[in-house]
Design an enzyme around this catalytic site. Structure first.
Site, PDB file in Angstrom:
ATOM      1  N   HIS A  95       0.840  -1.199   0.000  1.00 52.17           N
ATOM      2  CA  HIS A  95       0.000   0.000   0.000  1.00 52.17           C
ATOM      3  C   HIS A  95       0.876   1.252   0.000  1.00 52.17           C
ATOM      4  O   HIS A  95       1.745   1.422   0.865  1.00 52.17           O
ATOM      5  CB  HIS A  95      -0.951  -0.022   1.206  1.00 52.17           C
ATOM      6  CG  HIS A  95      -2.016  -1.060   1.053  1.00 52.17           C
ATOM      7  ND1 HIS A  95      -2.515  -1.807   2.090  1.00 52.17           N
ATOM      8  CD2 HIS A  95      -2.682  -1.475  -0.073  1.00 52.17           C
ATOM      9  CE1 HIS A  95      -3.440  -2.641   1.626  1.00 52.17           C
ATOM     10  NE2 HIS A  95      -3.554  -2.459   0.319  1.00 52.17           N
TER      11      HIS A  95
ATOM     12  N   HIS B  99       2.293  -3.779   6.889  1.00 58.79           N
ATOM     13  CA  HIS B  99       1.341  -2.708   6.594  1.00 58.79           C
ATOM     14  C   HIS B  99       1.311  -1.738   7.766  1.00 58.79           C
ATOM     15  O   HIS B  99       1.905  -1.993   8.815  1.00 58.79           O
ATOM     16  CB  HIS B  99      -0.075  -3.291   6.410  1.00 58.79           C
ATOM     17  CG  HIS B  99      -0.255  -4.051   5.131  1.00 58.79           C
ATOM     18  ND1 HIS B  99      -0.953  -3.560   4.051  1.00 58.79           N
ATOM     19  CD2 HIS B  99       0.205  -5.264   4.753  1.00 58.79           C
ATOM     20  CE1 HIS B  99      -0.924  -4.432   3.072  1.00 58.79           C
ATOM     21  NE2 HIS B  99      -0.228  -5.489   3.472  1.00 58.79           N
TER      22      HIS B  99
ATOM     23  N   GLU C 279       1.767   3.596   3.042  1.00 53.38           N
ATOM     24  CA  GLU C 279       2.251   2.964   4.274  1.00 53.38           C
ATOM     25  C   GLU C 279       3.778   2.970   4.299  1.00 53.38           C
ATOM     26  O   GLU C 279       4.446   1.939   4.378  1.00 53.38           O
ATOM     27  CB  GLU C 279       1.609   1.569   4.394  1.00 53.38           C
ATOM     28  CG  GLU C 279       0.082   1.706   4.487  1.00 53.38           C
ATOM     29  CD  GLU C 279      -0.701   0.396   4.398  1.00 53.38           C
ATOM     30  OE1 GLU C 279      -0.086  -0.672   4.509  1.00 53.38           O
ATOM     31  OE2 GLU C 279      -1.945   0.475   4.215  1.00 53.38           O
TER      32      GLU C 279
ATOM     33  N   GLU D 199       0.315  -5.115  11.018  1.00 58.37           N
ATOM     34  CA  GLU D 199      -0.117  -3.721  10.919  1.00 58.37           C
ATOM     35  C   GLU D 199       0.691  -2.956  11.963  1.00 58.37           C
ATOM     36  O   GLU D 199       0.528  -3.181  13.166  1.00 58.37           O
ATOM     37  CB  GLU D 199      -1.620  -3.590  11.202  1.00 58.37           C
ATOM     38  CG  GLU D 199      -2.515  -4.294  10.185  1.00 58.37           C
ATOM     39  CD  GLU D 199      -2.731  -3.502   8.900  1.00 58.37           C
ATOM     40  OE1 GLU D 199      -2.198  -2.374   8.770  1.00 58.37           O
ATOM     41  OE2 GLU D 199      -3.430  -4.018   8.011  1.00 58.37           O
TER      42      GLU D 199
HETATM   43  O1  0X9 Z   1      -6.977  -4.165   4.082  1.00 61.48           O
HETATM   44  C1  0X9 Z   1      -5.805  -4.542   3.999  1.00 61.48           C
HETATM   45  O2  0X9 Z   1      -5.295  -4.889   2.941  1.00 61.48           O
HETATM   46  C2  0X9 Z   1      -4.938  -4.588   5.257  1.00 61.48           C
HETATM   47  N1  0X9 Z   1      -5.154  -3.430   6.079  1.00 61.48           N
HETATM   48  S1  0X9 Z   1      -4.645  -1.942   5.575  1.00 61.48           S
HETATM   49  O3  0X9 Z   1      -5.158  -0.947   6.509  1.00 61.48           O
HETATM   50  N2  0X9 Z   1      -3.067  -1.866   5.671  1.00 61.48           N
HETATM   51  O4  0X9 Z   1      -5.077  -1.743   4.236  1.00 61.48           O
HETATM   52  C3  0X9 Z   1      -5.333  -5.780   6.090  1.00 61.48           C
HETATM   53  C4  0X9 Z   1      -5.257  -7.073   5.389  1.00 61.48           C
HETATM   54  C5  0X9 Z   1      -5.450  -8.190   6.338  1.00 61.48           C
HETATM   55  N3  0X9 Z   1      -6.554  -9.040   6.002  1.00 61.48           N
HETATM   56  C6  0X9 Z   1      -7.813  -8.870   6.553  1.00 61.48           C
HETATM   57  N4  0X9 Z   1      -8.064  -7.916   7.383  1.00 61.48           N
HETATM   58  N5  0X9 Z   1      -8.745  -9.748   6.231  1.00 61.48           N
HETATM   59 ZN    ZN Z   2      -1.931  -1.841   4.021  1.00 65.65          ZN
END
Ligand code: 0X9
Ligand code: ZN
Ligand code: CA
Ligand code: CA
Ligand code: CA
Length: 310
Positions: free
Chosen positions: A69, A198, A72, A271
């Site tokens: 991302h 992330h 990030e 995260e």
């Molecule tokens: O949404 C995402 O891709 C990740 N969070 S972010 O805020 N960095 O975009 C989390 C991915 C982890 N998988 C799930 N939450 N299912």
């Molecule tokens: Zn992310």
């Protein structure tokens, strides 16, 4: 460039130079290459760190990926910190030396260099998440495992979670996946463990993300137990919260589901800092946080490197 006061973060040019310097200064234990190129043609750098780095040895391979991302940016610094710790510490830090001698550490510090550069191009942060192919694809919804299956991504190109027109439509995910596929040697995947970094929320997450079920096709109760055990152990070391990724929210086409679902790689998402913030602010901690928040994960990284041999 990064805004005034945040010069401690690395632009793509600075990242490239740091990796070249690490390879130049530690030629015996590094090999710098790329897994491919981004939509706009930037090299997707890969640094391998191991003794006899030029030789494919029979050592567990461990992959660290960062910056899927764009905004990030702290995660790119996390991968750079891993590079610096395992190169500069070799020969003096016994734990580092042992891991470099017994593992093949693979680091891809920026999976999304186009997006990261776009995010800072105006001299102020744009809050950009996706790659820079058309309206942008969310790379962490583009992986070819139950792609678009379950309401955990969007089919609308304008969405921040746009999955792309087809699995691996993004050159960035295709390149990283191609590299991981190439690590199957004589029918055995050499990479045994992986963290995708992330920001933000201070979480340790494990698959599957596409379903709320703890077990599913491709995830036995024993396997789910192992994820939870290793995840909790890493979270105990850095103060993050451990959970199955779908406990946060359901996603489909993410990297962890593919790494585990296709290759049985012990694959986590971290995260990073901060735990909470108002909206976009959480993506842009001051550069003074780079050193403490990357070092905070040293023990968790070591736990994963140890588990990779188990
Ligand atoms: O949404 C995402 O891709 C990740 N969070 S972010 O805020 N960095 O975009 C989390 C991915 C982890 N998988 C799930 N939450 N299912
Ligand atoms: Zn992310
Ligand atoms: Ca500063
Ligand atoms: Ca080696
Ligand atoms: Ca090997």
């Amino acid at each position: 460039d990064f805004p005034a006061g945040d010069e401690g973060y690395h632009t793509y040019a600075e990242l490239s130079e740091e990796l070249s310097a690490a390879a130049r200064e530690h030629p015996g234990i590094t090999r710098l290459s790329s897994v491919g190129t981004s939509a706009q043609g930037r090299a997707l750098h890969l640094l391998k760190i191991s003794d006899n780095a030029g030789t494919d040895e029979a050592e567990p391979e461990v992959l660290f990926t960062c910056n899927q991302h764009a905004r990030e940016h702290l995660t790119t610094e996390m991968c750079l910190h891993i590079v610096q710790r395992f190169t500069e510490g070799y020969g003096s830090d016994p734990a580092v030396t042992n891991f470099v001698d017994t593992r093949e550490i693979l680091v891809i510090p920026s999976v999304n260099p186009d997006g990261a550069e776009y995010d800072i191009a105006g001299g102020e942060y744009r809050g950009w998440r996706k790659n820079r192919q058309g309206a942008g694809t969310d790379l962490n919804r583009n992986w070819d495992y139950r792609w678009g299956c379950c309401g955990g991504s969007s089919g609308n190109p304008a969405s921040d979670t746009y999955r792309g027109p087809s699995p691996f439509s993004a050159p960035e995910t295709r390149a990283v996946a191609g590299f991981v596929d190439s690590r199957v040697v004589d029918g055995t995947q050499q990479i045994t463990a992986h963290i995708d970094f992330h920001t933000y929320s201070e979480l340790v997450l494990w698959p599957f993300g596409y379903t709320h079920d703890d077990t599913a096709e491709g995830m036995t109760a024993e396997e789910a137990q192992r994820f939870a055990e290793v995840g909790r152990k890493m979270a105990a070391s850095n103060g993050y919260t451990p959970q199955q990724s779908s406990d946060l929210y359901v996603t489909d086409g993410t990297v962890n589901d593919w790494m585990w679902g296709k290759h049985k790689i012990l694959s986590f998402t971290f995260e990073m800092y901060p735990r909470g913030a108002g909206g976009l602010d959480g993506f842009y901690p001051p550069d003074e946080q780079i050193a403490p928040q990357t070092a905070r994960n040293d023990e968790a990284v070591d736990i994963l490197l140890a588990e990779a041999g188990a």
